[in-house]
Design a protein around this motif. Structure first.
Motif, PDB file in Angstrom:
ATOM      1  N   VAL A  91      -0.989  -6.369   4.009  1.00 39.65           N
ATOM      2  CA  VAL A  91      -1.457  -5.692   5.430  1.00 39.65           C
ATOM      3  C   VAL A  91      -2.417  -6.370   5.956  1.00 39.65           C
ATOM      4  N   LEU A 135       4.869  -5.659  -1.210  1.00 39.77           N
ATOM      5  CA  LEU A 135       4.018  -4.640  -0.527  1.00 39.77           C
ATOM      6  C   LEU A 135       3.453  -3.497  -1.410  1.00 39.77           C
ATOM      7  N   ASN A 136       4.488  -2.888  -2.374  1.00 45.03           N
ATOM      8  CA  ASN A 136       4.176  -1.702  -2.931  1.00 45.03           C
ATOM      9  C   ASN A 136       3.988  -1.918  -4.408  1.00 45.03           C
ATOM     10  N   ALA A 158      -0.738  -4.174  -1.808  1.00 44.81           N
ATOM     11  CA  ALA A 158      -0.641  -3.621  -0.590  1.00 44.81           C
ATOM     12  C   ALA A 158      -1.568  -3.999   0.469  1.00 44.81           C
ATOM     13  N   PHE A 159      -3.081  -4.067   0.056  1.00 45.02           N
ATOM     14  CA  PHE A 159      -3.993  -4.492   0.930  1.00 45.02           C
ATOM     15  C   PHE A 159      -4.030  -6.060   1.471  1.00 45.02           C
TER      16      PHE A 159
END
Lengths: 189, 586, 262
Positions: A127, A116-117, A123-124
């Motif tokens: 999400v 995710l990071n 990240a996008f």
């Protein structure tokens, strides 16, 4: 009187659905604008190494949509429950396959060290795809419920409306997926 | 003429739980929302009273503070972090659980189906779910008080990086802030469910003959509010999720590189703090209209009923609401004039902001037009409606200053802003809620509220509101920044001590006066004079039902609507008014 | 009619309180601030008149149309009136946006002469830091890694960069009177806001951004800088000083500081 009530219930279901689609659209519109702003804010943008599995998933979801539509039409045309069950079960199974495929995509990324990071793009990506999967999960549960009811031969007028609503929502999620795919694979790469 | 009250075909659901707790009846849910808002407003008001006390007596020990917050006020003196957490919770509770909850979810739930002649909301189960989600959201928010470090101190606007970097940014910014975000996300979900329900109900559940242009303006208010909520809360939900991930998932949506907080170098990079502000205010400004539009509709109705005159310019009123709803989404940038946003876009936002003053002015003129030539019955509901017009003008005019970037350069984040938005968003909306309470109480309970008590409460609240919020403008003109835990550190603030002392005393007085309302509400609920079916001689459909209305409203005989919502003082003589389902088709 | 009287009384008291100007702006220290004041006066006059007329009308209507049991004439509106008051308010609001935009552009859009002095202002929880470049006009490179408040390096100036050797770091913002200064606003942790009442200017300091702000002060003296964006528990004590000095005195001070650095 009862017929009129049922008719207004049906109309209300569609209106409610469209209102819901507006809010989902706004959710992803905000998501998109965040992505555009974030990409413009710094020079650290990097895309996500996406596996070809994504294309397979896309195909699965598309076929699922087609099957759901087929089932809906069969039901409307002539009450041939057996055929409806066949198509609708197919759509439901493919829906589950899509989610399974998405999970494989996420695992693939994790194996390649993309979390995710890791980058703004990842990240996008996480999400967006997870938010899509959550929305899809809701629609899938509805499909599953209708499937069970259909096998028990319990499709009253209310549930037929539900089948229409679920199918439209399913198509919407398909289109949303195509959009997200474009966003991540082309715009964001 | 049919008699809708005769149609009691369905018995209410049996069992206490099904009937009053997990009810799907829009009327019960409306009351549940109202009671939640009532509890919230007293909680929020108490927090503000404590804050105001601390502001003017910063060094005085209060055993109460120590009792309530052993960590936040260890020796009876409020710490700055406690002050800021009270401020954050005050704002959040008031904006979400009072101003959004009472006018829309509370009164809207109860009266929208009644006013359009519907048996219930379009999706009763969804309605119940949305209430319980709201309640859950409220409980999560309140649990932040008990979190390690206490409630968050970042303000209801929760600007990152302060809100995104965790406990190192301050006490309460750890678990407390997480709970705040989760609470807001839940609230978004609940509001979206509510919005879908309201919108569908208005579009699909109207009785025969109830065209959109025959709806009472209250219904227009709820309808436009529902549309705004549908757009705005979805965006806030996205923003909330991204903020939570910046805190817990190590992402950098809002956090730029090179942050040094509490001597720690953070390893975020590339995010944009302004992105949050854009997303937040894209929700936050329309939120102001979510709070005020139902009140505008109600005030129009009440002014008309008690002037015995139709609403002046019904169409203009309805269109003005729609215009406010649309323009409301184009002005969010006026909260960001000094944020570092492009100075050119500030000019564009300024023009749009001033443009939104036009529909607001139209509404004010039409309210004055409504009472012009009437015969005013100054009931408490009417007094609050007139009071609404007064504070709406006062609060609206200061908006003229803040909408211009050149003047906002000075006034931004001063007490001028605090005075402005409390007047227009707080007091005006609350006056709308009070007017609605006094107006509809007989319908909900079958009893009248006490008029003498109501009037004393009104006069004191009206004066109190002006006494609290007008002096704040002076503090703002003198440059007093908002969100300061005390005013002892700056020379120029010392000169304002008398202003703040006055404000605090006015606030404490006004807060105590509200107990009068509480007493009136609960006393009248049990002991008030019995109300007739239509005590105000009003025309809208809810007054055609007994008080309180039966569980299934109009039953199997929905009324046939034949005329507009405000037919008072008809020229034909005879009765002074005709209800919407009475008389000949217009 | 108690309420009519109450509204008149309230309107009169509010108007009188504003007219009293007991709690008001501090005196301006430059021409922009003086322009701001006169534009504000215009606004408050217009808003005050509208306020007073609207409240007085409301009170008058309440008194005039009190219930005397008369018959009410049924009227549903007047389209011509709607058009008139829509047009009038639109004209008023649009008219307000023009001078306001002009005033705004003075602060944010007017170009600054390239010779203007540049000063860096850094916000942190809960203090202000100021940095002046050396005679070369260049700031030394900074990095979060080198930030060390105890060692007097709040900016994190990189010792390896020769341009940073002659940078002067100060706690107060000293500027020469009568000369335009370009502030470069930075924050190293959360959002702060630079606000000096006497300048009539406010601007956020956003981490990750450099925001330019042009200021000029004509009157020597000390003025308080008050942080105006919630920045944490010490927000209320984030006080800084703007010290406006006669130019010669300022030059001497800066020279002295530079020498001390060598």
């Amino acid at each position: 009187m009862n017929l009129a009530m049922a008719g207004s219930q049906r109309r209300a279901s569609f209106t409610g659905l469209y209102a819901f689609l507006v809010s989902v659209t706004m959710f992803f519109a905000a998501f998109t604008s965040a992505m555009v702003v974030r990409r413009g804010a710094s020079d650290d943008w990097k895309g996500v190494p996406a596996p070809s599995l994504l294309w397979v998933n896309t195909g699965v979801l598309a076929v699922s949509s087609v099957l759901a539509e087929k089932a809906r039409r069969v039901l409307r045309a002539g009450d041939r429950r057996r055929h409806f069950n066949l198509w609708w079960t197919g759509a439901t199974l493919l829906g589950a396959m899509f989610v399974a495929g998405q999970i494989m995509v996420w695992r693939y990324l994790h194996r390649h060290g993309v979390y995710l990071n890791t980058t703004p793009g990842s990240a996008f990506f996480f999400v967006g795809t997870i938010a899509h999967a959550v929305h899809l999960g809701g629609g899938w549960l509805a499909m599953l419920y209708l499937n069970i009811r259909a096998f028990r031969l319990e499709l009253g007028p209310g549930r037929r409306t539900a089948i229409d609503v679920a199918t439209i929502y399913w198509h919407f999620l398909g289109i949303l997926w195509l959009y997200l795919l474009w966003l991540f694979r082309f715009w964001g790469n | 003429m049919e008699n809708p009250t005769a149609a009691k075909v369905h018995a209410p659901p049996g069992g206490f739980l099904r009937r009053y707790v997990f009810s799907t009846d829009h009327k019960v849910i409306g009351i549940q929302y109202y009671l939640l808002a009532l509890f919230s407003v007293f909680l929020g008001m108490t927090l503000s009273a404590l804050m105001r006390y601390h502001l003017v007596y910063p060094g005085e020990k209060q055993h109460l503070f120590q009792l309530l917050w052993p960590n936040g006020a260890p020796d009876g003196i409020m710490t700055p972090e406690l002050y800021l957490s009270l401020m954050t919770m005050h704002g959040t509770i008031m904006v979400f659980f009072v101003l959004t909850t009472a006018p829309q979810s509370g009164f809207g739930n109860y009266f929208l189906p009644l006013q359009i002649g519907a048996p219930d909301m379009a999706f009763p189960v969804l309605n119940m779910l949305s209430f319980w989600t709201t309640l859950l959201s409220f409980l999560v928010l309140c649990s932040a008080f008990f979190a390690d470090g206490g409630a968050p101190l970042g303000g209801w606007t929760a600007y990152p990086p302060l809100s995104a970097t965790g406990a190192i940014a301050g006490p309460g910014m750890g678990t407390g802030m997480d709970l705040w975000i989760i609470s807001i996300a839940l609230f978004c979900v609940a509001s979206l469910m509510g919005a879908i329900n309201f919108l569908t109900t208005v579009l699909e559940m109207r009785a025969k003959g109830m065209s959109l242009m025959r709806m009472p303006l209250t219904c227009w208010g709820w309808f436009v509010t529902a549309v705004i909520s549908l757009f705005a809360f979805a965006v806030l939900l996205t923003a909330g999720i991204l903020l939570l991930l910046d805190r817990l998932g190590g992402t950098s949506f809002f956090l730029p590189a090179g942050l040094v907080i509490s001597d720690r170098v953070l390893d975020h990079s590339g995010g944009s703090p302004l992105l949050w502000q854009h997303l937040f205010w894209f929700f936050g400004h329309p939120e102001v209209y979510i709070a005020i539009l139902p009140g505008m509709g109600l005030v129009s109705t009440v002014l008309s009923v008690f002037s015995r005159k139709p609403v002046f310019g019904y169409k203009a009123m309805a269109y003005a609401m729609v215009a406010i709803g649309l323009l409301g989404f184009l002005v969010w940038g006026h909260h960001m004039f000094i944020s570092g946003m492009s100075p050119y876009s500030a000019i564009a936002f300024s023009v749009l902001t001033l443009a939104i003053g036009v529909p607001s002015a139209i509404k004010t003129f039409n309210w004055l037009g409504t009472i012009w030539g009437g015969q005013l019955r100054l009931t408490t509901a009417m007094l609050f409606a007139l009071g609404f017009v007064s504070v709406f003008v006062s609060g609206g005019l200061t908006g003229l200053f803040l909408g211009q970037p050149a003047l906002d350069l000075y006034f931004h984040d001063t007490y001028f802003v605090v005075g402005h938005f409390h007047m227009i968003m707080g007091v005006a909306s609350i006056f709308g809620i009070f007017a609605a309470t006094f107006y509809w109480f007989p319908k909900v309970t079958g009893r009248m509220m006490s008029e003498p008590l109501g009037k004393i409460h009104f006069y004191c609240t009206f004066l109190g509101a002006y006494a609290i919020f007008i002096p704040m403008h002076f503090a703002g003109i003198a440059g007093n920044p908002r969100r300061y835990a005390d005013f002892t550190q700056f020379d120029f603030l010392k000169d304002l001590a008398s202003v703040h002392k006055f404000i605090t005393h006015a606030a404490l007085f006004t807060a105590v006066i509200q107990l009068l309302f509480l007493w009136n509400l609960f006393w009248s609920w049990r002991r008030g004079a019995k109300a007739r079916e239509n005590p105000w001689n009003a025309t809208t459909l809810e007054w055609a039902l007994p008080s309180p209305p039966p569980a299934h409203n109009f039953g199997i005989n929905p009324p046939l609507v034949k005329r507009g919502p405000y037919d008072y003082s008809l020229p034909q003589g005879g009765k002074d008014f005709l209800m919407q389902h009475e008389g000949e088709e217009e | 009619m108690l309420f009519a009287g109450l509204i008149w009384l309230t309107a009169a008291v509010v108007a009188a309180a504003f007219a009293m100007k007991r709690w008001w702006f501090p005196p301006p220290i430059n021409t922009y601030a003086a322009n701001f004041d006169s534009y504000f006066s215009l606004n408050i006059a217009v808003a005050g008149i509208i306020f007073f007329l609207a409240q007085a009308a409301l009170g008058w209507f309440i008194w005039r149309f009190r219930n005397q049991g008369r018959r009410v004439r049924h009227t549903e509106g007047n389209n011509r009136l709607e058009v008139v008051w829509t047009a009038v308010t639109l004209a008023l609001f649009l008219a307000a946006s023009v001078p306001s935009a002009v005033l705004w552009s003075r602060v944010h859009l007017d170009l600054l002469s390239p010779t203007a002095m540049s000063v860096e202002l850094l916000g942190q929880q809960f203090a202000w830091n100021v940095r002046y470049p050396g005679p070369d006009g260049r700031y030394g490179r900074t990095s979060a890694r080198f930030v060390n408040d105890a060692a007097g390096n709040p900016f994190g100036i990189d010792d390896g960069d020769p341009a940073g050797k002659d940078d002067v770091v100060s706690g107060a913002l000293r500027i020469p009177a009568g000369k335009p200064v370009l502030l470069r606003l930075h924050s190293r942790d959360v959002i702060h806001s630079f606000f000096v009442r006497e300048l009539r200017v406010k601007q956020d300091l956003v981490p990750g951004m450099e925001i330019p702000l042009k200021i000029e002060a004509d009157k020597p003296g000390e003025y308080e800088i008050a942080c105006s964006e919630l920045c944490g528990l010490g927000h209320h004590q984030m006080r800084g000083l703007l010290i406006v000095m006669p130019p010669a005195q300022f030059d001497a001070w800066l020279r002295q500081q530079r020498e001390a650095r060598q």
